[in-house]
Design an enzyme around this catalytic site. Structure first.
Site, short mmCIF file in Angstrom:
data_model
loop_
_atom_site.label_atom_id
_atom_site.label_comp_id
_atom_site.label_asym_id
_atom_site.label_seq_id
_atom_site.Cartn_x
_atom_site.Cartn_y
_atom_site.Cartn_z
N CYS A 6 0.85 -1.21 0.00
CA CYS A 6 0.00 0.00 0.00
C CYS A 6 0.88 1.25 0.00
CB CYS A 6 -0.90 0.04 1.24
SG CYS A 6 -2.00 -1.36 1.40
N ASP A 499 35.52 20.21 17.95
CA ASP A 499 35.97 21.59 18.10
C ASP A 499 36.39 21.73 19.57
OD1 ASP A 499 36.29 24.37 17.49
OD2 ASP A 499 34.45 24.72 18.64
#
Length: 816
Positions: A6, A499
């Site tokens: 479906c 970082d």
């Protein structure tokens, strides 16, 4: 929708429409996500296309529906007058006033029109707008799903009430070894016609409650896109039609035909499928519990302060700029800025951080967070879908609607699955018919068994259910994963770049050393530099400004401020040209630092950042700033090492400072003195070596690197969840959430693979057995009833496996 076929059919039809760029169906959440050009394709055309192929469209929009009780109406003309007054408002879609119930039901767009404006229009027309009851799209969706579950259970019970006696009536005469009681009036040996009519009467209600299998299944067949309902419809229809044929044979005097009735097979198959569907609907509801929890966090009312008077109003009536009072123990209704008062606010729903955060005038507060002690007055800045909580909900919903690449195989297979099963069933039935010398009963048994054992549902649910539970579990723990692709890629990561500032460290550096040169005093060096840095937004600049404030120094008037990214700043203070920055900056400006290099080296070895300062082109000294490493950094790096992931740190800082920080936390490799614009190049270089790279940063100056990485992870940004550059957003600053995100990804992908293995394995093994493969070699023949039971359990087992992820414990669970 009933199965993957479906979903595939709807996607195919939607993608063919002109102007559609993307169409994805999530079978588990029963939603179609479409990206399309509104100029080229009206929304109605999409709805028409989906309805045309046999599905119902329940559109999820930004519209709201409100029922407003009205006082003061005396006749039908009053109702018409109110309808006219409200109907004129921009954003009103429909308005209906019921004079008997004294209520106005209004469908409107809250982005265009506020509820208070509707109430105002009613009041202006001369009537009283009483307290409002409002239902939003999420509540309607929940109510619809609950109704669907209740309906399925009711159908199952009705079907079982008739199917169990039918099974008893069918089986007892055949296997009545222990002499179970049986009504003599329908004895198949004495009264075959009565027996046949009794079975027909018992199977009729079961077929009646399972009517949708036939309406949907045959509609799908007509549209040449058969689905699971088609398999059930064909299988049970074959059983019923063959049985009806034999009832006619009995009527015509062929009493031996009483042994070829298959009514109980059809009845019990429908009952078992309805049981499976009921369990499936309940399990599917549980996969979306994380979203429901988030939606339930926000309070329903707010205390509006108008001209010094407090008034409790529904949350939907809060306007931007309203002054809102929040008392101890109450939840913050919308996002805003504190105007008066100070308090501690529990933001654990947003960040996962259990400790309350101190708040004072000027600080932001967020919807659904809990005010623990003081009374505050704040200004509403963000309401409705703009609040941080609403953005989190949207992000999680979008993630659950996106498909993972791992789902592609299941999507391709499900497109061909049902037609292939129909052909196998037909081929096996015909082969056995001729192989048994024309035994129709045996051939029908094989035909029905193959049709009902096949389960495209399990294929369709394998991936979306696990993604829904995985992303939901992530959201519960402050980890927002933006879609299936990010979830899948995260489990392949072998290298993570961090970082430094604000990620590994607290991002709140402090002045530790002030070393003047050239006869300048320490206070003068700090005062001049802080005055120049006053316009800076860099954390190091902030630290120097804060250091001067702590030292009680007065700021001088400064001008000509200019920030040079990755280098430093220049400005004038008291007529003196001030330069403050790193070694590269000083070298570029031709400033000799020979007398300061030794001191800078020692500071850098201690993990401090030395900032060189020059006045009018001459070295003036060094101000050292240190950033404290986060408590969780070392544990996070250790956890990643256990997961087999290499860690790197990238920073614009000098190599010595960076190396000192890396040693503290146990990072493998350092990339120092890297400019913001070059960070993405470092990521590219690692990817060129064949590595799967994740970048962890604060999402601001790291945006290019976050976008370049295979996975961008923005940390400590729970109030800025709409960041486009990151694939994963961590809502708190705890670095342990990085290994948790990777671990959750690995567990979710493993769960998906288990689901797919079960879904494929079940069908690969089950269909040949149903086709008589075991019987061919002297083994048993599979009864269609057992085939139906197996099919029902297969999709439930996939859902149950996905729900195991709800028990996932984050890696930082239990840590202090």
């Amino acid at each position: 929708m009933t199965c993957a076929a479906c979903a595939g059919r709807i996607e195919k039809v939607a993608r063919k429409l002109p102007g559609v760029s993307l169409a994805n169906v999530n079978l588990a959440s029963e939603k179609l996500f479409v990206e399309y050009d509104e100029q080229e394709l009206p929304l109605e055309k999409i709805k028409e296309a989906v309805t045309k192929i046999g599905y119902q469209v329940v559109e999820k929009t930004n519209r709201s529906k409100v029922a407003i009780p009205i006082g003061g109406m005396s006749c039908a003309a009053c109702a018409a007058r109110i309808e006219k007054a409200v109907g004129k408002l921009p954003g009103v879609e429909t308005v209906s006033v019921n004079f008997a119930t004294e209520k106005a039901t209004v469908n409107y767009d809250p982005h265009i029109l506020r509820l208070s404006a509707i109430r105002e229009a009613i009041e202006k027309a001369g009537y009283k707008a009483l307290e409002v009851s409002k239902t939003d799209a999420a509540e309607e969706d929940r109510a619809r799903k609950q109704k669907e579950i209740r309906t399925l259970w009711t159908k199952f019970i009705v079907s079982a009430v008739f199917s169990l006696p039918l099974l008893y009536v069918a089986m007892v005469p055949m296997v009545n070894i222990i002499q179970l009681p049986f009504p003599g009036g329908i004895d198949p040996m004495k009264f075959p016609m009565f027996y046949a009519i009794a079975e027909l009467a018992l199977v009729a209600p079961a077929i009646g409650v399972g009517y949708r299998f036939y309406t949907v299944g045959y509609t799908a067949l007509i549209h040449r896109s058969p689905n699971m309902d088609s398999l059930i419809a064909i299988g049970t229809s074959a059983a019923v039609l063959y049985s009806v044929y034999n009832v006619i044979q009995i009527w015509n005097g062929n009493f031996a035909a009483v042994e070829s009735l298959y009514f109980e097979t059809a009845g019990v198959i429908i009952t078992l499928i309805l049981l499976g569907k009921s369990l499936e609907a309940m399990s599917k509801g549980r996969t979306g519990e994380a979203i429901k929890k988030l939606m339930g966090l926000a309070p329903k009312t707010a205390i509006l302060v108008l001209d010094g008077i407090e008034k409790e109003i529904p949350i939907d009536e809060v306007e931007i700029g309203d002054k809102i009072a929040v008392k101890p123990g109450a939840k913050i209704p919308v996002d805003g800025t504190i105007l008066e008062g100070h308090t501690a606010i529990d933001e654990s729903m947003l960040t996962g951080e259990s400790m309350p955060v101190d708040k004072k005038a000027g600080d932001m507060v967020y919807a659904a967070s809990l005010n623990t002690n003081g009374t505050i007055l704040f200004r509403a800045d963000k309401i409705g879908s703009d609040t941080a909580l609403a953005q989190i909900i949207k992000l999680v919903e979008d993630a659950q609607g996106a498909k993972a690449p791992i789902a592609q195989l299941a999507d391709i297979v499900s497109g061909y699955f049902v037609p292939a099963v129909c052909l196998i069933a037909l081929g096996a039935g015909i082969a056995w018919y001729f192989g048994t010398g024309g035994d129709v009963k045996f051939a029908v048994t094989i035909f029905i068994s193959v049709l009902v054992i096949a389960c495209p549902c399990a294929l369709g649910l394998a991936t979306p259910t696990a993604i829904m539970v995985g992303t939901g579990k992530g959201a519960e723990n402050g980890i927002l994963i933006k879609g299936g692709e990010a979830l899948e890629t995260a489990h392949k990561i072998d290298t993570i770049i961090f970082d430094k500032t604000g990620t590994i460290t607290e991002g709140k550096p402090k002045v530790t050393d002030v070393l003047p040169a050239g006869g300048i005093s320490a206070d003068e060096l700090l005062q001049m530099t802080a005055s120049a840095e006053k316009g800076s937004e860099h954390p190091l600049g902030d630290a120097i400004v804060f250091g001067a404030q702590e030292a009680g120094l007065e700021f001088l008037k400064a001008g000509g401020f200019n920030a040079i990214p990755g280098r430093g700043i220049e400005a004038t203070a008291r007529g003196v040209a001030v330069l403050a920055g790193n070694r590269k900056f000083m070298d570029e400006r031709g400033i000799a630092l020979s007398g300061l290099e030794g001191a800078a080296g020692r500071l850098a070895e201690d993990g401090k950042t030395p900032m060189y300062v020059a006045f009018d082109g001459e070295p003036a000294g060094i101000i050292a700033v240190a950033d404290v490493v986060k408590a969780s950094s070392k544990a996070a790096i250790e956890s990643l090492r256990k997961l087999g992931i290499e860690t790197l740190m990238i920073t614009g800082d000098n190599e010595k400072t960076a190396a000192a920080i890396a040693r503290q936390v146990g990072i493998d490799k350092v990339l120092a003195e890297v400019l913001p614009q070059d960070k993405s190049n470092e990521v590219k270089a690692l990817q060129a070596d064949g590595r799967k790279v994740a970048m962890v940063g604060d999402g601001i100056n790291d945006a290019p690197a976050l976008a370049q990485a295979d996975i961008g992870i923005a940390i400590g940004s729970g109030t800025d969840v709409a960041m486009e550059s990151a694939d994963i957003v961590l809502m708190r600053s705890d670095l342990m959430d990085v290994p948790t995100a990777v671990d959750l990804s690995k567990k979710t992908i493993r769960n998906i693979k288990q689901n797919l293995f079960w879904a494929f394995g079940y069908n690969v093994v089950g269909i040949p057995i149903a086709a008589g493969a075991l019987y061919l070699f002297g083994g048993p023949l599979l009864n269609p009833i057992f085939a139906a039971a197996a099919m029902s359990l297969s999709s439930v087992s996939v859902l149950s496996n996905a729900l195991r992820l709800k028990r996932y414990k984050p890696l930082n669970a239990g840590r202090e």
